[in-house]
Design an enzyme around this catalytic site. Structure first.
Site, PDB file in Angstrom:
ATOM      1  N   LYS A  91      -2.429   6.150  -4.395  1.00 37.23           N
ATOM      2  CA  LYS A  91      -3.492   7.107  -4.094  1.00 37.23           C
ATOM      3  C   LYS A  91      -3.268   8.443  -4.779  1.00 37.23           C
ATOM      4  O   LYS A  91      -2.129   8.919  -4.890  1.00 37.23           O
ATOM      5  CB  LYS A  91      -3.575   7.317  -2.573  1.00 37.23           C
ATOM      6  CG  LYS A  91      -3.699   6.030  -1.781  1.00 37.23           C
ATOM      7  CD  LYS A  91      -3.711   6.273  -0.289  1.00 37.23           C
ATOM      8  CE  LYS A  91      -3.592   4.946   0.466  1.00 37.23           C
ATOM      9  NZ  LYS A  91      -2.227   4.406   0.428  1.00 37.23           N
ATOM     10  N   HIS A 141      -7.195   9.854  -2.247  1.00 34.21           N
ATOM     11  CA  HIS A 141      -6.583   9.800  -0.915  1.00 34.21           C
ATOM     12  C   HIS A 141      -7.474  10.424   0.151  1.00 34.21           C
ATOM     13  O   HIS A 141      -7.650   9.871   1.242  1.00 34.21           O
ATOM     14  CB  HIS A 141      -5.218  10.501  -0.950  1.00 34.21           C
ATOM     15  CG  HIS A 141      -4.275  10.057   0.113  1.00 34.21           C
ATOM     16  ND1 HIS A 141      -2.916   9.981  -0.062  1.00 34.21           N
ATOM     17  CD2 HIS A 141      -4.481   9.646   1.383  1.00 34.21           C
ATOM     18  CE1 HIS A 141      -2.334   9.552   1.046  1.00 34.21           C
ATOM     19  NE2 HIS A 141      -3.273   9.352   1.942  1.00 34.21           N
ATOM     20  N   ASP A 156       0.836  -1.201   0.000  1.00 37.67           N
ATOM     21  CA  ASP A 156       0.000   0.000   0.000  1.00 37.67           C
ATOM     22  C   ASP A 156       0.872   1.253   0.000  1.00 37.67           C
ATOM     23  O   ASP A 156       1.572   1.536   0.962  1.00 37.67           O
ATOM     24  CB  ASP A 156      -0.917   0.015   1.222  1.00 37.67           C
ATOM     25  CG  ASP A 156      -1.857   1.203   1.207  1.00 37.67           C
ATOM     26  OD1 ASP A 156      -2.934   1.103   0.588  1.00 37.67           O
ATOM     27  OD2 ASP A 156      -1.511   2.246   1.791  1.00 37.67           O
ATOM     28  N   TYR A 207       3.309   9.923   0.168  1.00 40.13           N
ATOM     29  CA  TYR A 207       4.272   9.343   1.099  1.00 40.13           C
ATOM     30  C   TYR A 207       5.706   9.687   0.710  1.00 40.13           C
ATOM     31  O   TYR A 207       6.631   9.542   1.510  1.00 40.13           O
ATOM     32  CB  TYR A 207       4.117   7.819   1.165  1.00 40.13           C
ATOM     33  CG  TYR A 207       2.786   7.337   1.661  1.00 40.13           C
ATOM     34  CD1 TYR A 207       1.883   8.201   2.290  1.00 40.13           C
ATOM     35  CD2 TYR A 207       2.401   6.010   1.506  1.00 40.13           C
ATOM     36  CE1 TYR A 207       0.650   7.752   2.737  1.00 40.13           C
ATOM     37  CE2 TYR A 207       1.179   5.544   1.950  1.00 40.13           C
ATOM     38  CZ  TYR A 207       0.301   6.428   2.554  1.00 40.13           C
ATOM     39  OH  TYR A 207      -0.920   5.980   2.992  1.00 40.13           O
TER      40      TYR A 207
END
Length: 326
Positions: free
Chosen positions: A72, A105, A38, A43
Protein backbone atom coordinates in the site's frame (compact mmCIF):
# COMPACT_ATOMS: atom_id res chain seq x y z
CA UNK A 1 -17.52 -20.34 -2.48
CA UNK A 2 -14.48 -20.14 -4.75
CA UNK A 3 -11.11 -19.83 -3.05
CA UNK A 4 -10.03 -16.96 -5.34
CA UNK A 5 -11.65 -13.73 -6.50
CA UNK A 6 -12.40 -12.80 -10.09
CA UNK A 7 -8.92 -11.29 -10.43
CA UNK A 8 -7.20 -14.40 -9.07
CA UNK A 9 -6.59 -13.07 -5.56
CA UNK A 10 -6.90 -15.81 -2.91
CA UNK A 11 -9.97 -15.21 -0.76
CA UNK A 12 -8.03 -15.74 2.47
CA UNK A 13 -4.78 -13.91 3.12
CA UNK A 14 -2.40 -13.14 5.96
CA UNK A 15 -2.62 -9.64 7.40
CA UNK A 16 0.79 -8.30 8.46
CA UNK A 17 -0.22 -5.26 10.53
CA UNK A 18 1.18 -5.28 14.09
CA UNK A 19 2.60 -8.79 13.66
CA UNK A 20 5.72 -9.66 15.65
CA UNK A 21 8.49 -11.89 14.27
CA UNK A 22 6.83 -11.40 10.91
CA UNK A 23 9.50 -13.21 8.89
CA UNK A 24 8.70 -16.42 10.75
CA UNK A 25 4.96 -15.76 10.59
CA UNK A 26 5.02 -15.26 6.80
CA UNK A 27 7.15 -18.36 6.31
CA UNK A 28 4.85 -20.46 8.52
CA UNK A 29 1.75 -19.09 6.80
CA UNK A 30 3.06 -20.07 3.38
CA UNK A 31 4.08 -23.45 4.78
CA UNK A 32 0.53 -24.22 5.96
CA UNK A 33 -1.04 -23.09 2.70
CA UNK A 34 -1.44 -19.31 2.54
CA UNK A 35 -0.73 -17.78 -0.85
CA UNK A 36 -1.95 -14.24 -0.16
CA UNK A 37 0.21 -11.87 1.90
CA UNK A 38 -1.11 -8.40 2.77
CA UNK A 39 1.58 -5.86 3.60
CA UNK A 40 2.08 -2.08 3.65
CA UNK A 41 4.94 0.37 3.89
CA UNK A 42 3.39 1.92 7.00
CA UNK A 43 3.47 -1.41 8.84
CA UNK A 44 7.24 -1.02 9.10
CA UNK A 45 8.05 -4.67 8.43
CA UNK A 46 8.27 -5.14 4.67
CA UNK A 47 11.92 -6.21 4.77
CA UNK A 48 10.97 -8.98 7.18
CA UNK A 49 7.92 -9.92 5.10
CA UNK A 50 10.18 -10.19 2.06
CA UNK A 51 12.63 -12.34 3.98
CA UNK A 52 9.84 -14.75 4.89
CA UNK A 53 8.74 -14.95 1.27
CA UNK A 54 12.30 -15.59 0.04
CA UNK A 55 12.83 -18.33 2.60
CA UNK A 56 9.64 -20.09 1.52
CA UNK A 57 10.58 -19.85 -2.16
CA UNK A 58 14.15 -21.01 -1.55
CA UNK A 59 12.87 -24.06 0.33
CA UNK A 60 10.54 -24.94 -2.53
CA UNK A 61 7.31 -24.34 -0.61
CA UNK A 62 6.04 -22.16 -3.45
CA UNK A 63 7.12 -20.12 -6.43
CA UNK A 64 6.73 -16.38 -6.82
CA UNK A 65 3.97 -17.10 -9.30
CA UNK A 66 2.03 -18.98 -6.62
CA UNK A 67 1.87 -15.93 -4.35
CA UNK A 68 -0.34 -12.87 -4.27
CA UNK A 69 1.48 -10.03 -2.52
CA UNK A 70 -0.34 -6.80 -1.68
CA UNK A 71 1.22 -3.56 -0.48
CA UNK A 72 0.00 0.00 0.00
CA UNK A 73 0.96 3.58 -0.79
CA UNK A 74 1.19 5.67 2.36
CA UNK A 75 -0.40 9.09 2.81
CA UNK A 76 2.89 11.02 2.57
CA UNK A 77 3.49 9.85 -1.00
CA UNK A 78 0.30 10.93 -2.78
CA UNK A 79 1.92 13.41 -5.17
CA UNK A 80 2.45 12.16 -8.71
CA UNK A 81 6.24 12.20 -8.49
CA UNK A 82 6.31 10.37 -5.15
CA UNK A 83 4.07 7.42 -6.06
CA UNK A 84 6.67 5.52 -8.14
CA UNK A 85 9.38 6.25 -5.55
CA UNK A 86 7.24 4.80 -2.79
CA UNK A 87 6.34 1.73 -4.81
CA UNK A 88 9.97 1.09 -5.68
CA UNK A 89 10.99 1.39 -2.01
CA UNK A 90 8.37 -1.22 -1.15
CA UNK A 91 9.61 -3.51 -3.93
CA UNK A 92 13.20 -3.11 -2.76
CA UNK A 93 12.23 -3.90 0.83
CA UNK A 94 10.17 -6.93 -0.20
CA UNK A 95 12.86 -8.07 -2.63
CA UNK A 96 10.32 -8.33 -5.46
CA UNK A 97 10.10 -7.08 -9.03
CA UNK A 98 6.38 -6.38 -8.75
CA UNK A 99 3.46 -6.59 -6.36
CA UNK A 100 0.25 -8.30 -7.36
CA UNK A 101 -1.82 -5.48 -5.87
CA UNK A 102 -0.90 -1.94 -4.84
CA UNK A 103 -3.48 0.07 -2.91
CA UNK A 104 -3.79 3.72 -1.94
CA UNK A 105 -3.75 3.10 1.80
CA UNK A 106 -6.07 5.96 2.77
CA UNK A 107 -7.79 8.84 0.98
CA UNK A 108 -5.78 11.33 3.02
CA UNK A 109 -2.82 13.21 1.57
CA UNK A 110 -0.06 14.25 3.96
CA UNK A 111 2.95 16.43 3.20
CA UNK A 112 5.86 14.51 1.73
CA UNK A 113 8.56 13.31 4.12
CA UNK A 114 11.79 12.08 2.42
CA UNK A 115 12.89 8.52 3.06
CA UNK A 116 16.12 9.71 4.67
CA UNK A 117 14.18 11.86 7.13
CA UNK A 118 12.51 8.73 8.44
CA UNK A 119 11.12 5.50 7.15
CA UNK A 120 8.83 3.59 7.49
CA UNK A 121 6.32 6.43 7.18
CA UNK A 122 4.05 7.52 9.98
CA UNK A 123 1.26 10.00 10.54
CA UNK A 124 3.42 12.93 11.54
CA UNK A 125 6.38 14.83 10.18
CA UNK A 126 8.91 13.59 12.74
CA UNK A 127 10.11 10.17 13.93
CA UNK A 128 8.20 8.53 16.72
CA UNK A 129 5.02 10.49 15.93
CA UNK A 130 6.52 13.42 17.85
CA UNK A 131 5.70 16.07 15.29
CA UNK A 132 2.55 17.44 13.72
CA UNK A 133 0.26 16.12 11.04
CA UNK A 134 0.59 18.24 7.91
CA UNK A 135 -2.22 17.71 5.43
CA UNK A 136 -1.41 18.24 1.77
CA UNK A 137 -3.57 19.43 -1.12
CA UNK A 138 -3.30 16.55 -3.57
CA UNK A 139 -6.29 15.66 -5.73
CA UNK A 140 -7.13 11.98 -5.49
CA UNK A 141 -7.17 11.93 -9.29
CA UNK A 142 -3.46 12.86 -9.38
CA UNK A 143 -2.60 9.97 -7.10
CA UNK A 144 -4.77 7.52 -9.05
CA UNK A 145 -3.25 8.49 -12.39
CA UNK A 146 0.20 7.80 -10.93
CA UNK A 147 -1.08 4.42 -9.72
CA UNK A 148 -2.31 3.65 -13.23
CA UNK A 149 1.18 4.37 -14.53
CA UNK A 150 2.58 1.76 -12.11
CA UNK A 151 0.27 -0.88 -13.55
CA UNK A 152 1.12 0.16 -17.09
CA UNK A 153 4.85 -0.46 -16.51
CA UNK A 154 4.29 -3.70 -14.58
CA UNK A 155 5.35 -2.61 -11.10
CA UNK A 156 1.87 -3.55 -9.90
CA UNK A 157 -0.21 -6.21 -11.62
CA UNK A 158 -3.36 -4.66 -10.18
CA UNK A 159 -4.13 -1.40 -8.40
CA UNK A 160 -6.84 -0.50 -5.95
CA UNK A 161 -7.97 1.62 -3.04
CA UNK A 162 -8.55 1.27 0.66
CA UNK A 163 -10.79 2.99 3.20
CA UNK A 164 -12.81 4.55 0.36
CA UNK A 165 -16.55 5.23 0.51
CA UNK A 166 -19.18 5.18 -2.23
CA UNK A 167 -18.96 8.90 -2.94
CA UNK A 168 -15.24 8.83 -3.66
CA UNK A 169 -15.59 5.64 -5.69
CA UNK A 170 -18.24 7.30 -7.85
CA UNK A 171 -15.89 10.20 -8.51
CA UNK A 172 -12.97 7.87 -9.25
CA UNK A 173 -15.04 5.79 -11.67
CA UNK A 174 -15.94 8.94 -13.60
CA UNK A 175 -12.35 9.57 -14.74
CA UNK A 176 -10.20 6.47 -14.23
CA UNK A 177 -8.63 4.71 -17.19
CA UNK A 178 -8.06 1.61 -15.05
CA UNK A 179 -10.82 0.72 -12.63
CA UNK A 180 -9.73 -0.14 -9.07
CA UNK A 181 -9.54 -3.91 -8.74
CA UNK A 182 -10.05 -3.91 -4.98
CA UNK A 183 -11.40 -1.73 -2.19
CA UNK A 184 -9.96 -2.87 1.14
CA UNK A 185 -12.16 -1.77 4.03
CA UNK A 186 -12.62 -2.43 7.71
CA UNK A 187 -15.41 -4.97 7.97
CA UNK A 188 -16.49 -7.36 10.70
CA UNK A 189 -19.78 -8.41 12.27
CA UNK A 190 -20.06 -5.10 14.14
CA UNK A 191 -19.20 -3.01 11.04
CA UNK A 192 -20.59 -4.73 7.95
CA UNK A 193 -20.86 -1.76 5.54
CA UNK A 194 -23.47 -3.53 3.35
CA UNK A 195 -24.15 -0.55 1.10
CA UNK A 196 -20.48 -0.05 0.29
CA UNK A 197 -19.95 -3.78 -0.29
CA UNK A 198 -22.97 -3.92 -2.60
CA UNK A 199 -21.80 -0.88 -4.58
CA UNK A 200 -18.34 -2.33 -5.09
CA UNK A 201 -19.69 -5.70 -6.17
CA UNK A 202 -22.16 -4.08 -8.58
CA UNK A 203 -19.25 -2.27 -10.24
CA UNK A 204 -16.89 -5.25 -10.40
CA UNK A 205 -14.63 -4.08 -7.56
CA UNK A 206 -13.51 -6.83 -5.19
CA UNK A 207 -13.92 -6.10 -1.49
CA UNK A 208 -11.29 -7.20 1.01
CA UNK A 209 -12.35 -7.07 4.65
CA UNK A 210 -9.55 -6.10 7.00
CA UNK A 211 -9.92 -6.74 10.73
CA UNK A 212 -12.54 -9.43 9.94
CA UNK A 213 -12.12 -10.82 13.46
CA UNK A 214 -13.23 -7.50 14.90
CA UNK A 215 -11.75 -5.96 18.01
CA UNK A 216 -8.91 -8.44 18.55
CA UNK A 217 -6.18 -6.25 16.98
CA UNK A 218 -7.40 -3.12 18.75
CA UNK A 219 -7.87 -4.29 22.33
CA UNK A 220 -4.27 -3.68 23.34
CA UNK A 221 -3.88 -0.24 21.78
CA UNK A 222 -6.78 1.63 23.33
CA UNK A 223 -9.10 1.54 20.31
CA UNK A 224 -11.44 -1.18 21.59
CA UNK A 225 -12.67 -2.55 24.90
CA UNK A 226 -13.90 -5.94 26.09
CA UNK A 227 -17.53 -5.22 25.16
CA UNK A 228 -16.39 -4.82 21.54
CA UNK A 229 -15.11 -8.41 21.39
CA UNK A 230 -17.43 -10.38 19.13
CA UNK A 231 -15.90 -13.63 20.36
CA UNK A 232 -18.08 -13.14 23.46
CA UNK A 233 -21.26 -12.77 21.39
CA UNK A 234 -23.77 -15.48 22.42
CA UNK A 235 -25.24 -15.77 18.92
CA UNK A 236 -21.83 -16.43 17.43
CA UNK A 237 -20.84 -18.95 20.08
CA UNK A 238 -24.11 -20.79 19.46
CA UNK A 239 -23.58 -20.90 15.69
CA UNK A 240 -19.98 -22.02 16.19
CA UNK A 241 -21.06 -24.89 18.45
CA UNK A 242 -23.66 -26.00 15.91
CA UNK A 243 -21.02 -26.29 13.16
CA UNK A 244 -18.26 -27.60 15.46
CA UNK A 245 -16.21 -24.54 14.53
CA UNK A 246 -14.74 -21.61 16.41
CA UNK A 247 -16.27 -18.15 16.58
CA UNK A 248 -13.31 -16.95 14.54
CA UNK A 249 -14.13 -19.39 11.75
CA UNK A 250 -17.79 -18.36 11.81
CA UNK A 251 -17.10 -14.64 11.42
CA UNK A 252 -14.57 -15.32 8.67
CA UNK A 253 -17.04 -17.59 6.88
CA UNK A 254 -19.65 -14.83 7.14
CA UNK A 255 -17.43 -12.50 5.12
CA UNK A 256 -16.66 -15.13 2.49
CA UNK A 257 -20.33 -15.94 1.96
CA UNK A 258 -21.11 -12.27 1.38
CA UNK A 259 -18.39 -12.25 -1.29
CA UNK A 260 -15.58 -10.50 0.59
CA UNK A 261 -12.00 -11.73 0.73
CA UNK A 262 -10.38 -11.62 4.18
CA UNK A 263 -6.94 -10.96 5.66
CA UNK A 264 -7.00 -12.13 9.29
CA UNK A 265 -3.79 -11.92 11.28
CA UNK A 266 -2.32 -14.49 13.63
CA UNK A 267 1.16 -15.39 14.81
CA UNK A 268 0.15 -18.81 16.09
CA UNK A 269 0.57 -21.70 13.63
CA UNK A 270 -2.54 -23.52 14.84
CA UNK A 271 -4.58 -20.32 14.52
CA UNK A 272 -3.15 -19.72 11.05
CA UNK A 273 -4.44 -23.15 10.04
CA UNK A 274 -7.80 -22.49 11.67
CA UNK A 275 -8.25 -19.18 9.84
CA UNK A 276 -7.53 -20.91 6.55
CA UNK A 277 -9.95 -23.76 7.27
CA UNK A 278 -13.14 -21.89 6.42
CA UNK A 279 -14.25 -23.57 3.19
CA UNK A 280 -15.51 -26.88 4.57
CA UNK A 281 -18.81 -25.62 6.00
CA UNK A 282 -21.57 -23.18 5.11
CA UNK A 283 -23.73 -20.87 7.17
CA UNK A 284 -27.46 -21.17 6.53
CA UNK A 285 -29.48 -18.26 5.17
CA UNK A 286 -31.05 -17.88 8.62
CA UNK A 287 -27.63 -17.78 10.29
CA UNK A 288 -26.40 -15.19 7.81
CA UNK A 289 -29.43 -13.00 8.51
CA UNK A 290 -28.97 -13.37 12.26
CA UNK A 291 -25.33 -12.30 12.01
CA UNK A 292 -26.34 -9.31 9.89
CA UNK A 293 -28.47 -8.29 12.86
CA UNK A 294 -25.32 -7.81 14.97
CA UNK A 295 -24.46 -4.60 13.08
CA UNK A 296 -23.36 -1.80 15.45
CA UNK A 297 -21.61 0.53 13.01
CA UNK A 298 -18.61 0.14 15.34
CA UNK A 299 -15.48 1.30 13.56
CA UNK A 300 -12.10 0.65 15.18
CA UNK A 301 -9.75 2.14 12.58
CA UNK A 302 -10.99 5.58 11.60
CA UNK A 303 -8.52 7.96 9.89
CA UNK A 304 -10.84 10.86 10.65
CA UNK A 305 -10.48 10.08 14.34
CA UNK A 306 -6.68 9.98 14.06
CA UNK A 307 -6.55 13.42 12.48
CA UNK A 308 -9.18 14.75 14.88
CA UNK A 309 -7.12 13.58 17.85
CA UNK A 310 -4.05 15.36 16.53
CA UNK A 311 -6.15 18.43 15.87
CA UNK A 312 -7.43 18.63 19.43
CA UNK A 313 -6.40 21.58 21.63
CA UNK A 314 -2.74 21.33 22.52
CA UNK A 315 -1.88 19.20 19.50
CA UNK A 316 -0.71 20.31 16.10
CA UNK A 317 -2.25 19.81 12.70
CA UNK A 318 -1.59 21.93 9.66
CA UNK A 319 -2.45 22.32 6.02
CA UNK A 320 0.59 22.63 3.77
CA UNK A 321 1.29 26.29 3.11
CA UNK A 322 -1.05 27.51 5.85
CA UNK A 323 -0.52 28.21 9.57
CA UNK A 324 -0.88 25.40 12.06
CA UNK A 325 -4.34 25.25 13.59
CA UNK A 326 -5.74 23.46 16.60
Amino acid sequence: MASVTEIGMPMVGLGCWKAQKIEEVVYNAIKVGYRHIDSAAAYGNEKEVGAGIRRAIQEGLCTRGDLWVTSKLWNTYHRREHVPMACQRTLDDLGLDFVDLYLIHQPIALAYVPFDAYYPPKWTDQPGNAGKIILDRVPYRETWEAMEALQEVGKAKHIGVSNVNVQLLMDLLSYCKIKPAVNQIESHVYLQQPGLVAFCQAHGICVTAYSPLGAKSYLGIGLASAEDDCFLEPLLTSIAEKHSKTVGQVVLRFQLQRGCSIIPKSQNVDRLKENLDVFGFELSAEEMEAIKGLERNRRFSDPAEYTRAWGAPGSAIALAGLPIFS
